[in-house]
Design a protein around this motif. Structure first.
Motif, PDB file in Angstrom:
ATOM      1  N   TYR A  49       0.822  -1.200   0.000  1.00  0.00           N
ATOM      2  CA  TYR A  49       0.000   0.000   0.000  1.00  0.00           C
ATOM      3  C   TYR A  49       0.858   1.253   0.000  1.00  0.00           C
ATOM      4  CZ  TYR A  49      -2.620   3.837   2.113  1.00  0.00           C
ATOM      5  OH  TYR A  49      -3.152   5.074   2.396  1.00  0.00           O
ATOM      6  N   ASP A  52       2.662   1.760  -3.304  1.00  0.00           N
ATOM      7  CA  ASP A  52       1.782   2.165  -4.384  1.00  0.00           C
ATOM      8  C   ASP A  52       1.198   3.559  -4.168  1.00  0.00           C
ATOM      9  OD1 ASP A  52      -1.432   1.604  -5.530  1.00  0.00           O
ATOM     10  OD2 ASP A  52       0.304   1.462  -6.842  1.00  0.00           O
ATOM     11  N   HIS A  79     -10.126   9.426  -5.835  1.00  0.00           N
ATOM     12  CA  HIS A  79     -10.950   8.217  -5.822  1.00  0.00           C
ATOM     13  C   HIS A  79     -10.056   6.989  -5.720  1.00  0.00           C
ATOM     14  CE1 HIS A  79     -14.532   5.832  -7.020  1.00  0.00           C
ATOM     15  NE2 HIS A  79     -13.604   5.010  -7.481  1.00  0.00           N
ATOM     16  N   GLN A  80      -9.031   7.053  -6.491  1.00  0.00           N
ATOM     17  CA  GLN A  80      -8.082   5.949  -6.490  1.00  0.00           C
ATOM     18  C   GLN A  80      -7.399   5.831  -5.129  1.00  0.00           C
ATOM     19  OE1 GLN A  80      -5.667   6.431  -9.986  1.00  0.00           O
ATOM     20  NE2 GLN A  80      -4.636   4.481  -9.629  1.00  0.00           N
ATOM     21  N   LYS A  82      -8.413   6.865  -2.327  1.00  0.00           N
ATOM     22  CA  LYS A  82      -9.363   6.436  -1.300  1.00  0.00           C
ATOM     23  C   LYS A  82      -9.534   4.927  -1.343  1.00  0.00           C
ATOM     24  CE  LYS A  82     -14.029   7.116   0.398  1.00  0.00           C
ATOM     25  NZ  LYS A  82     -15.382   7.605   0.117  1.00  0.00           N
ATOM     26  N   GLY A  83      -9.690   4.421  -2.544  1.00  0.00           N
ATOM     27  CA  GLY A  83      -9.844   2.986  -2.689  1.00  0.00           C
ATOM     28  C   GLY A  83      -8.642   2.230  -2.154  1.00  0.00           C
ATOM     29  N   SER A  84      -7.508   2.777  -2.437  1.00  0.00           N
ATOM     30  CA  SER A  84      -6.286   2.149  -1.978  1.00  0.00           C
ATOM     31  C   SER A  84      -6.197   2.171  -0.455  1.00  0.00           C
ATOM     32  CB  SER A  84      -5.092   2.897  -2.590  1.00  0.00           C
ATOM     33  OG  SER A  84      -3.985   2.069  -2.740  1.00  0.00           O
ATOM     34  N   SER A  86      -8.520   2.275   1.594  1.00  0.00           N
ATOM     35  CA  SER A  86      -9.529   1.412   2.210  1.00  0.00           C
ATOM     36  C   SER A  86      -9.033  -0.030   2.290  1.00  0.00           C
ATOM     37  CB  SER A  86     -10.828   1.474   1.411  1.00  0.00           C
ATOM     38  OG  SER A  86     -10.671   0.836   0.154  1.00  0.00           O
ATOM     39  N   SER A  87      -8.064  -0.343   1.496  1.00  0.00           N
ATOM     40  CA  SER A  87      -7.584  -1.728   1.466  1.00  0.00           C
ATOM     41  C   SER A  87      -6.908  -2.137   2.763  1.00  0.00           C
ATOM     42  CB  SER A  87      -6.616  -1.935   0.301  1.00  0.00           C
ATOM     43  OG  SER A  87      -5.398  -1.241   0.544  1.00  0.00           O
ATOM     44  N   ILE A  88      -6.291  -1.169   3.423  1.00  0.00           N
ATOM     45  CA  ILE A  88      -5.634  -1.535   4.680  1.00  0.00           C
ATOM     46  C   ILE A  88      -6.411  -1.023   5.874  1.00  0.00           C
ATOM     47  CG2 ILE A  88      -3.355  -1.544   3.599  1.00  0.00           C
ATOM     48  CD1 ILE A  88      -2.866   1.078   5.350  1.00  0.00           C
ATOM     49  N   LYS A  94      -8.577   7.816   4.789  1.00  0.00           N
ATOM     50  CA  LYS A  94      -9.768   7.700   3.959  1.00  0.00           C
ATOM     51  C   LYS A  94     -10.688   8.909   4.152  1.00  0.00           C
ATOM     52  CE  LYS A  94     -12.747   4.241   4.091  1.00  0.00           C
ATOM     53  NZ  LYS A  94     -13.307   2.878   4.327  1.00  0.00           N
TER      54      LYS A  94
ATOM     55  N   ASP B  25      -5.391  -1.506  -8.745  1.00  0.00           N
ATOM     56  CA  ASP B  25      -4.770  -1.298  -7.442  1.00  0.00           C
ATOM     57  C   ASP B  25      -4.092  -2.592  -6.991  1.00  0.00           C
ATOM     58  OD1 ASP B  25      -4.207  -1.063  -4.690  1.00  0.00           O
ATOM     59  OD2 ASP B  25      -5.829   0.381  -4.434  1.00  0.00           O
ATOM     60  N   PRO B  26      -2.782  -2.575  -6.915  1.00  0.00           N
ATOM     61  CA  PRO B  26      -2.086  -3.827  -6.581  1.00  0.00           C
ATOM     62  C   PRO B  26      -2.399  -4.322  -5.179  1.00  0.00           C
ATOM     63  CG  PRO B  26      -0.548  -1.968  -6.614  1.00  0.00           C
ATOM     64  CD  PRO B  26      -1.848  -1.450  -7.090  1.00  0.00           C
ATOM     65  N   THR B  27      -2.609  -3.374  -4.303  1.00  0.00           N
ATOM     66  CA  THR B  27      -2.934  -3.786  -2.937  1.00  0.00           C
ATOM     67  C   THR B  27      -4.231  -4.576  -2.921  1.00  0.00           C
ATOM     68  OG1 THR B  27      -1.985  -1.647  -2.310  1.00  0.00           O
ATOM     69  CG2 THR B  27      -3.018  -2.949  -0.581  1.00  0.00           C
ATOM     70  N   TRP B  28      -5.239  -4.037  -3.560  1.00  0.00           N
ATOM     71  CA  TRP B  28      -6.522  -4.730  -3.590  1.00  0.00           C
ATOM     72  C   TRP B  28      -6.443  -6.036  -4.352  1.00  0.00           C
ATOM     73  CZ3 TRP B  28     -10.336  -5.031  -0.612  1.00  0.00           C
ATOM     74  CH2 TRP B  28     -10.797  -3.910   0.097  1.00  0.00           C
ATOM     75  N   ILE B  31      -5.096  -8.512  -2.024  1.00  0.00           N
ATOM     76  CA  ILE B  31      -6.060  -8.854  -0.977  1.00  0.00           C
ATOM     77  C   ILE B  31      -7.166  -9.749  -1.537  1.00  0.00           C
ATOM     78  CG2 ILE B  31      -7.807  -7.930   0.579  1.00  0.00           C
ATOM     79  CD1 ILE B  31      -6.071  -5.427   0.860  1.00  0.00           C
ATOM     80  N   ASN B  71     -13.066   1.593 -11.798  1.00  0.00           N
ATOM     81  CA  ASN B  71     -12.106   2.573 -12.296  1.00  0.00           C
ATOM     82  C   ASN B  71     -10.806   1.916 -12.720  1.00  0.00           C
ATOM     83  OD1 ASN B  71     -13.775   3.872  -9.929  1.00  0.00           O
ATOM     84  ND2 ASN B  71     -13.286   5.461 -11.395  1.00  0.00           N
ATOM     85  N   VAL B  97     -14.905   1.770  -4.633  1.00  0.00           N
ATOM     86  CA  VAL B  97     -14.965   2.368  -3.311  1.00  0.00           C
ATOM     87  C   VAL B  97     -16.125   3.366  -3.277  1.00  0.00           C
ATOM     88  CG1 VAL B  97     -13.426   4.304  -3.850  1.00  0.00           C
ATOM     89  CG2 VAL B  97     -13.554   3.427  -1.519  1.00  0.00           C
ATOM     90  N   LYS B 118     -15.988  -1.323  -1.861  1.00  0.00           N
ATOM     91  CA  LYS B 118     -14.745  -1.514  -1.123  1.00  0.00           C
ATOM     92  C   LYS B 118     -14.816  -0.715   0.170  1.00  0.00           C
ATOM     93  CE  LYS B 118     -11.610  -2.298  -5.014  1.00  0.00           C
ATOM     94  NZ  LYS B 118     -10.585  -1.695  -5.880  1.00  0.00           N
ATOM     95  N   PRO B 119     -14.309  -1.222   1.221  1.00  0.00           N
ATOM     96  CA  PRO B 119     -13.603  -2.487   1.392  1.00  0.00           C
ATOM     97  C   PRO B 119     -14.543  -3.694   1.334  1.00  0.00           C
ATOM     98  CG  PRO B 119     -13.831  -1.408   3.503  1.00  0.00           C
ATOM     99  CD  PRO B 119     -14.361  -0.468   2.477  1.00  0.00           C
TER     100      PRO B 119
END
Lengths: 150, 584
Positions: A49, A52, A79-80, A82-84, A86-88, A94, B25-28, B31, B71, B97, B118-119
């Protein structure tokens, strides 16, 4: 036992991250995914995370330096981001993303700038905390990260 | 990006589901990959939409489902969605998201099976196989033009197929479809036959009377379904019907005989607690509903009511029940109201049984005397239905009041109270019919004396929660145990002793009442003949206060004679009502 103490310390740090709103449920989900096949899953994800998202941060900074501000582009980047985040489960980060998007929609460059600074602060703070956390986890022993009160 | 082409699935569906995940998104991506692997799915990841498309085209049957982020840098997620839908016709799940309705709508409009926010949680991913299955069914349906029902069969078949390690891939899908044809017919047949099988015989009072008559004629020991059937001379009745009915009847009788525990008898289940409070007037709720019966103390009226109770179907009983319901309402708590519908039928039964008598015992203060033999006239089975509702109502009233005093052991049996009352009223009506039945019934001597006493015992409403079976038993037991000498002075006390086992159990089951109506009607009548039974029955009746149970009654009603026989019913399933009705 030192390890026990370390573990306890680790647990406390972990709990405080939740209590202080740095992390949310998603982090727990990641912890749950961790298993023998991926014993350091959470740390790997967090590392990924930050790697990236740092690129993203740069892009946003560049976008903010442009004038006039391209709010659409900025919004897309946010947006991107935020999505990222949210992954962790980066809760505060966020929240700042959401705020920034609002300013983008409103077309407020000032607001965007201000919020972005705030965002970077949160982002960096969390990073430091997590780094310390994982370091301690490594010291405490492999079990630690998988230990969840749940 | 991983390009693992999946091998055929060898495990049961949905294990091994081949998922293609697309996310920039590589993280997602990581996961999701981990999450899907945990679901035992086969995961392929890629971070570019174009690459995903090429993967899909490369191997058309290589994937079962696609999960893509909305996206994407190189291509809009919706576009990818369209492509996949057109070219491969695979189910696609969108992720984002952003949960804005407009976006979600767009996704759905473009053909997305689902839109995840997401999540994303593990549990959401676990269910994605449903989309695969659904799609297959739809495909099958479209191709073959099956109707919805068939689709369901298909689904069933498909699911089964999966279980049999069949792969739901292109070629296999065809085989599945082919099978669908066959299965479709089978399933249809199945449906038809099953529905046909489900037609039940309603053992109306008359029918049951015929049955009992036949049994008695033949001799209980020598009885056999064929013989009975012949004697009954009912053209539409089958040997199977008679056989099952006979079985129930036998159980019922044996239960009656076994009941020896007086305590058990008192199931009364009167909900003393509330009835009193609710029912201001002496009539205790019954008035409104019972009012009718009361006025109809005369035999004629009773018989009417009796008939009602004997209703062979639930509906008719329902009428009676309505009356009772009124009663219930008076006495029972609001929550009973829910159960009203059910209890009614039961009530009807109860009343038939000897509700009147039961009322007496209800009186906590040893007002049993009302039930004493002198009141025999009240007992329908004993004499012509001269049941005096008034008398009965009185006891009822007392009962209510007394019930309040009842120990907490008696759970809100208000319904019971009501039931009892209604039952009593009803019973009076039924006395006429009961009498008839009584005659047909060999056993059960008039228990007038016992009745009163027994009634006393009934006072104690058992918690309806008790298993019905238990209660039913208690009734029988009660009958046996009713000792004419039992003092009525402390009915309550006695009842209390009794209740625990008898009443509560029976009443709890409640449900049976409904069924009883149908099945037991005949039996009920029989029970009526048994003085003891009536009392017990009535008492128990109130137990069906549990609203929840009542709702179940209708179905039970159709169970042939279940009530009487199957004490083992799970009390939670059947309304308590049964207890009362179950003329032990």
């Amino acid at each position: 036992m030192e390890k026990t103490q370390l573990r306890r310390q680790l647990a406390n740090i972990r709990q405080s991250l939740f209590d202080q709103g740095f992390l949310d449920e998603q982090f727990v989900q990641l912890e749950e995914l961790q298993d023998d096949a991926n014993p350091n899953f959470v740390e790997e994800i967090v590392t990924l995370y930050y790697r990236d998202s740092s690129r993203l941060i740069l892009s946003i900074e560049q976008a903010l330096q442009k004038s006039p501000l391209d709010f659409n582009k900025l919004d897309a980047l946010m947006h991107q981001f935020k999505g990222s985040s949210s992954s962790i489960g980066a809760k505060k980060v966020k929240a700042e993303c959401t705020q920034l998007r609002e300013y983008c929609k409103a077309g407020s460059g000032e607001g965007c700038m201000r919020t972005f600074q705030q965002l970077k602060k949160e982002y960096t703070t969390l990073r430091k905390k997590l780094e310390a956390y994982f370091q301690l986890a490594r010291q405490a022993g492999p079990i630690e990260s998988a230990c969840r009160p749940k | 990006m991983e390009n693992g082409f999946s091998s055929p699935r060898s495990d049961a569906f949905p294990i091994g589901l081949r998922v293609l995940v697309v996310d920039d998104d590589p993280t997602w991506l990581k996961i999701l990959e981990k999450m899907l692997k945990k679901c035992s799915y086969e995961v392929t990841t890629c971070c570019l939409a174009r690459e995903a498309l090429s993967l899909l085209r490369e191997r058309k049957d290589g994937y079962d489902i696609v999960i893509s982020d909305v996206n994407m840098p190189d291509m809009d997620g919706f576009k990818l969605l369209e492509h996949v839908g057109l070219e491969m016709d695979l189910p696609v799940i969108m992720m984002s998201v952003d949960g804005e309705t407009s976006r979600v709508m767009k996704g759905v409009q473009h053909g997305a099976c689902d839109y995840l926010l997401k999540p994303i949680r593990m549990k959401e991913l676990r269910n994605i196989w449903q989309h695969v299955l659904r799609k297959k069914i739809q495909e099958g349906r479209d191709i073959e033009g099956h109707d919805v029902i068939e689709g369901i069969h298909i689904l069933r078949n498909v699911a089964d197929r999966y279980d049999d390690s069949q792969f739901l891939r292109g070629e296999e899908l065809f085989s599945v479809r082919k099978r669908k044809d066959i299965d479709k017919h089978e399933d249809k047949d199945f449906c038809d036959t099953s529905s046909a099988k489900k037609a039940r015989v309603v053992w109306s009072v008359d029918l049951h009377q015929k049955f009992v008559k036949a049994v008695n004629q033949i001799g209980f020991d020598k009885v056999g379904p064929k013989k009975i059937l012949d004697l009954m001379n009912v053209p539409w009745l089958t040997r199977e019907n008679v056989a099952s009915h006979l079985q129930k009847y036998r159980l019922y009788l044996s239960r009656l005989q076994k009941e020896n525990d007086p305590k058990a008898c008192f199931v009364v289940g009167m909900k003393h607690k509330d009835p009193c409070s609710k029912d201001g007037d002496g009539n205790f709720g019954l008035h409104s509903s019972l009012a009718v019966p009361q006025n109809d103390v005369t035999n004629s009226s009773f018989s009417f009511s009796g008939d009602n109770f004997l209703l062979q179907n639930v509906d008719s009983i329902g009428c009676e029940v309505d009356r009772k319901r009124v009663v219930q309402e008076h006495t029972s708590e609001p929550k009973r109201a829910a159960g009203r519908s059910v209890p009614e039928p039961i009530k009807a039964r109860c009343t038939q049984m000897k509700f009147n008598n039961t009322i007496h015992p209800v009186e906590p203060e040893g007002k049993f005397p009302a039930f004493d033999p002198s009141n025999r006239s009240c007992y329908p089975w004993v004499e012509a239905p001269e049941i005096k509702f008034k008398q009965e109502s009185k006891p009822i009233v007392h009962l209510e009041g007394d019930f309040n005093q009842f120990p907490p052991t008696v759970p809100p049996h208000q319904v019971q109270m009501d039931q009892l009352q209604s039952i009593s009223s009803i019973s009076s009506g039924r006395s006429a019919t009961e009498k008839d039945i009584a005659s047909s019934i060999e056993s059960k001597p008039p228990y007038s004396e016992n009745c009163s006493q027994q009634r006393v015992h009934l006072n104690l409403p058992k918690t309806p929660t008790d298993s019905f079976a238990g209660k039913a038993k208690s009734f029988n037991e009660m009958n046996d145990h009713f000792d004419p000498n039992s003092t009525t002075t402390t009915p309550l006390g006695k009842n209390q002793n009794f209740n625990p086992s008898c009443i509560s159990t029976d009443l709890g089951s409640g449900l049976p009442f409904a069924t009883i109506d149908e099945d037991l009607q005949g039996f009920l009548l029989q029970d009526c003949c048994y003085p003891k039974n009536l009392e017990h029955q009535i008492i128990e009746f109130p137990d069906y206060g549990d609203p929840g149970i009542f709702t179940e009654v209708p179905t039970h009603l159709h169970d042939a004679m279940r009530f009487g026989y199957d004490y083992s019913y799970d009390p939670t399933e059947y309304p308590v009502i049964d207890e009362g009705l179950f003329i032990a």
